[in-house]
Design an enzyme around this catalytic site. Structure first.
Site, PDB file in Angstrom:
ATOM      1  N   GLU A  49       0.673  -1.174  -0.102  1.00 35.26           N
ATOM      2  CA  GLU A  49      -0.091  -0.005   0.036  1.00 35.26           C
ATOM      3  C   GLU A  49       0.867   1.391   0.102  1.00 35.26           C
ATOM      4  O   GLU A  49       0.596   2.188  -0.513  1.00 35.26           O
ATOM      5  CB  GLU A  49      -0.979   0.040   1.192  1.00 35.26           C
ATOM      6  CG  GLU A  49      -2.051  -0.939   1.154  1.00 35.26           C
ATOM      7  CD  GLU A  49      -1.811  -2.334   1.869  1.00 35.26           C
ATOM      8  OE1 GLU A  49      -0.610  -2.633   2.000  1.00 35.26           O
ATOM      9  OE2 GLU A  49      -2.487  -3.315   1.869  1.00 35.26           O
ATOM     10  N   PHE A 111     -12.027  -6.639  13.856  1.00 36.83           N
ATOM     11  CA  PHE A 111     -10.937  -7.177  13.052  1.00 36.83           C
ATOM     12  C   PHE A 111     -10.406  -6.059  12.224  1.00 36.83           C
ATOM     13  O   PHE A 111     -11.402  -5.686  11.192  1.00 36.83           O
ATOM     14  CB  PHE A 111     -11.170  -8.588  12.545  1.00 36.83           C
ATOM     15  CG  PHE A 111     -10.172  -8.896  11.661  1.00 36.83           C
ATOM     16  CD1 PHE A 111      -8.915  -9.438  12.050  1.00 36.83           C
ATOM     17  CD2 PHE A 111     -10.472  -8.942  10.210  1.00 36.83           C
ATOM     18  CE1 PHE A 111      -7.865  -9.898  11.043  1.00 36.83           C
ATOM     19  CE2 PHE A 111      -9.345  -9.476   9.403  1.00 36.83           C
ATOM     20  CZ  PHE A 111      -8.141  -9.964   9.854  1.00 36.83           C
ATOM     21  N   GLN A 112      -9.175  -5.714  11.843  1.00 33.74           N
ATOM     22  CA  GLN A 112      -8.732  -4.820  10.983  1.00 33.74           C
ATOM     23  C   GLN A 112      -9.398  -3.495  10.832  1.00 33.74           C
ATOM     24  O   GLN A 112      -9.673  -2.731  10.302  1.00 33.74           O
ATOM     25  CB  GLN A 112      -8.722  -5.535   9.733  1.00 33.74           C
ATOM     26  CG  GLN A 112      -7.904  -6.643   9.115  1.00 33.74           C
ATOM     27  CD  GLN A 112      -7.588  -6.767   7.826  1.00 33.74           C
ATOM     28  OE1 GLN A 112      -8.403  -6.577   6.831  1.00 33.74           O
ATOM     29  NE2 GLN A 112      -6.402  -7.394   7.677  1.00 33.74           N
ATOM     30  N   LYS A 161     -17.904  -0.511   5.375  1.00 31.93           N
ATOM     31  CA  LYS A 161     -18.034  -1.315   4.343  1.00 31.93           C
ATOM     32  C   LYS A 161     -19.754  -1.325   4.313  1.00 31.93           C
ATOM     33  O   LYS A 161     -20.176  -1.269   3.091  1.00 31.93           O
ATOM     34  CB  LYS A 161     -17.796  -2.677   4.725  1.00 31.93           C
ATOM     35  CG  LYS A 161     -18.200  -3.792   3.691  1.00 31.93           C
ATOM     36  CD  LYS A 161     -17.700  -5.203   4.303  1.00 31.93           C
ATOM     37  CE  LYS A 161     -18.017  -6.167   3.030  1.00 31.93           C
ATOM     38  NZ  LYS A 161     -17.636  -7.654   3.425  1.00 31.93           N
ATOM     39  N   MET A 468      24.227   9.006   3.164  1.00 31.06           N
ATOM     40  CA  MET A 468      24.241  10.387   3.670  1.00 31.06           C
ATOM     41  C   MET A 468      24.564  10.049   5.184  1.00 31.06           C
ATOM     42  O   MET A 468      25.061  10.939   5.961  1.00 31.06           O
ATOM     43  CB  MET A 468      22.886  10.893   3.536  1.00 31.06           C
ATOM     44  CG  MET A 468      22.843  12.370   3.785  1.00 31.06           C
ATOM     45  SD  MET A 468      23.968  13.471   2.900  1.00 31.06           S
ATOM     46  CE  MET A 468      23.252  14.079   1.684  1.00 31.06           C
TER      47      MET A 468
END
Length: 552
Positions: A49, A111-112, A161, A468
């Site tokens: 993602e 969940f999630q 959802k 760096m």
């Protein structure tokens, strides 16, 4: 006609002109993906993602249109966060869409479930959680309006959802009405008059141009203003390409790794005209000694930037392009030739330079990339030494051709951003200049490039270090290289494993042929350039020092 929330979402995206979405599916966004299956929108499936967010960012910077990314709830949404913050820091228009658990499960550690609107509150221009399917179309219209108006930036839409599967009548929401949200496009007339007087009275003016020139489409006005009075133009990292780097009035990038002549000019100027800049600490360094003898003028569309870091004598809040136009219309041409001549001497005395010793030098590789592409490529970078060498040794002459993470300094940005750039500009050469540390942060996106046949080239400046950080350890920590040495994979074999082309360059004489071979390939190509392990980026302003006191 009644439609589901997912159908309304996709139709609303089409109404906003969206042709591409970068995303990754998951449970709660399956209703949206099911609609996308038949929609006239190209979906690019990234392998992470974060890659989707950076690709949307690169797409936006190259095209000037808002980038769109899509992820599921919980970890899918939180994996977008770095990409959203990156876009926020560099003022990139983006609309990030996340799935969310059903509204009945919100706040129950489902969940999630992640509070993505809470998490992204400080790194978005605005965010929405849509709790009623009747609000979907209006929310999308407002999100795109906010992302692209005024100072651009990312906006997040969180879709539970049950809203995606809910049903409502779809109607066009009409023009946006946001009473609490106003942009400042028109500069104050009296401030414009003050600006004109200051410019006409100045003997040693310098224009300091930033990313606002690029995003505001003000490069034509900037060129006209500079040429009217022969004013030197320095740019920030984000401003590269906003003024032609090969123009006689260009003094290149200023700041920590900028040119000596740009920093000297800032130190001795009597008028500093900041255009679409943030007066970032990487530019100003020791604030109390920044442009010590100058009247400071600041043009920016965001009033919050005026005076935030540096005291401003002449504030001009407004659209950068429009404000420059109003100044130009009132100015009388006058040439500051002595000042120009003095800067010309500095440019001859203090060019960018490095020691040649017969080995592969990153500066030479980047110069050769410029030669082979004739300066016509779109360059992205990761973050680190290679980023600064790219800024110093590749001459950018057009806006939207240098795409890099400036504000957040996100390692792993360049390659997925290059994928977005290549999608936006399918007929152009796109090259990611990378370090061996940075490229490994999102190298899985090679699968994305191969799958969609995107011929992005990756040039890895491979020194076996987090370069760096190692340079700072060398200079400021007595060469104690604490955990910055890397054991790298074989990048050629890795490229081949993904289905890309891998080329290792072992000696200096192979640099140009390898680049020519890469440019001729229709596939993604990984070029591995083993460079000297302790090569440093110079000049360098040590932290806390004024910008005219540089190392190297």
């Amino acid at each position: 006609m009644q439609k589901t929330g997912a159908q309304i979402l996709v139709e609303s995206l089409l109404a906003e002109g969206v042709d591409t979405i970068f995303g990754y599916p998951g449970g709660v966004v399956l209703p949206i993906y099911d609609v996308l299956y038949d929609a006239d929108i190209r979906h690019i499936l990234t392998r992470h993602e974060q890659g989707a967010a950076h690709a949307a960012d690169g797409y936006a910077r190259a095209s000037g249109k808002p980038g769109v990314c899509l992820a599921t709830s919980g970890p899918g949404a939180t994996n977008l966060v770095t990409g959203i913050a990156n876009a926020y820091m560099d003022s990139v228009p983006m609309v990030a869409i996340t799935g969310q658990v059903p509204t009945s499960l919100l706040g129950k550690d489902s969940f999630q479930e992640a509070d993505i609107t809470g998490i992204t509150l400080p790194i978005t221009k605005h965010n929405f959680i849509v709790k009623d399917v009747n609000d979907v179309a209006r929310t999308v219209r407002e999100a795109f309006y906010i992302a692209t108006s005024g100072r651009p930036g990312p906006v997040l839409i969180d879709m539970p959802k049950d809203v995606s599967v809910g049903v409502a009548e779809y109607t066009d929401p009409g023009p946006v009405q946001l009473p609490g949200y106003k942009t400042n496009n028109e500069p104050d007339t009296e401030q414009v008059a003050r600006a004109v007087r200051a410019i006409e009275e100045s003997e040693r003016p310098v224009i300091y141009a930033g990313g606002g020139v690029v995003s505001g489409g003000a490069h034509g006005e900037l060129l006209e203003l500079a040429e009217m009075l022969l004013m030197p133009v320095a740019t920030t990292l984000m401003g590269l390409g906003g003024f032609p780097g090969n123009h006689p009035l260009s003094v290149g990038m200023l700041g920590m790794h900028g040119s000596k002549y740009a920093n000297y000019a800032i130190n001795e100027c009597d008028l500093l005209i900041g255009v679409g800049v943030r007066f970032d600490d990487r530019v100003t360094s020791k604030l109390e000694e920044f442009a010590p003898g100058a009247v400071i003028m600041h043009i920016d569309i965001d009033p919050a930037e005026i005076g935030k870091n540096v005291g401003v004598d002449i504030p001009l809040v407004g659209d950068v392009r429009l404000t420059l136009r109003k100044i130009i219309e009132r100015l009388r041409p006058r040439l500051a030739s002595q000042w120009r001549d003095k800067i010309g001497v500095w440019k001859k005395e203090h060019p960018f330079e490095f020691v040649e010793n017969g080995r592969i030098k990153p500066q030479e590789v980047i110069q050769e990339i410029f030669n082979v592409t004739k300066g016509n490529a779109r360059i992205t970078t990761e973050v680190g030494q290679h980023q600064m060498w790219a800024a110093q040794y590749y001459t950018f002459t057009r806006p939207r051709t240098f795409i890099s993470s400036g504000g957040l300094g996100t390692m792993g940005f360049g390659f997925p951003a290059a994928i977005g750039v290549q999608v936006a500009c399918p007929d152009e050469t796109v090259i990611d200049i990378a370090g061996d540390g940075s490229i490994q942060m999102n190298i899985q996106e090679l699968a994305t490039a191969v799958h969609y046949n995107l011929p992005v080239k990756i040039a890895i400046m491979n020194n076996g270090f987090l370069g760096m950080v190692r340079q700072w350890q060398e200079l400021f920590y007595n060469r104690r290289y604490s955990y910055t040495e890397l054991d790298n994979p074989d990048f050629v074999k890795l490229a081949e494993a993904y289905g890309a082309v891998g080329i290792r360059v072992s000696k200096k004489s192979e640099v140009r042929p390898a680049l020519e071979e890469a440019m001729a390939s229709a596939k993604p190509v990984v070029l591995d350039f083993p460079i000297e392990r302790e090569e440093n980026v110079y000049p360098m302003v040590p932290p806390g020092e004024p910008i005219h006191k540089m190392l190297g």
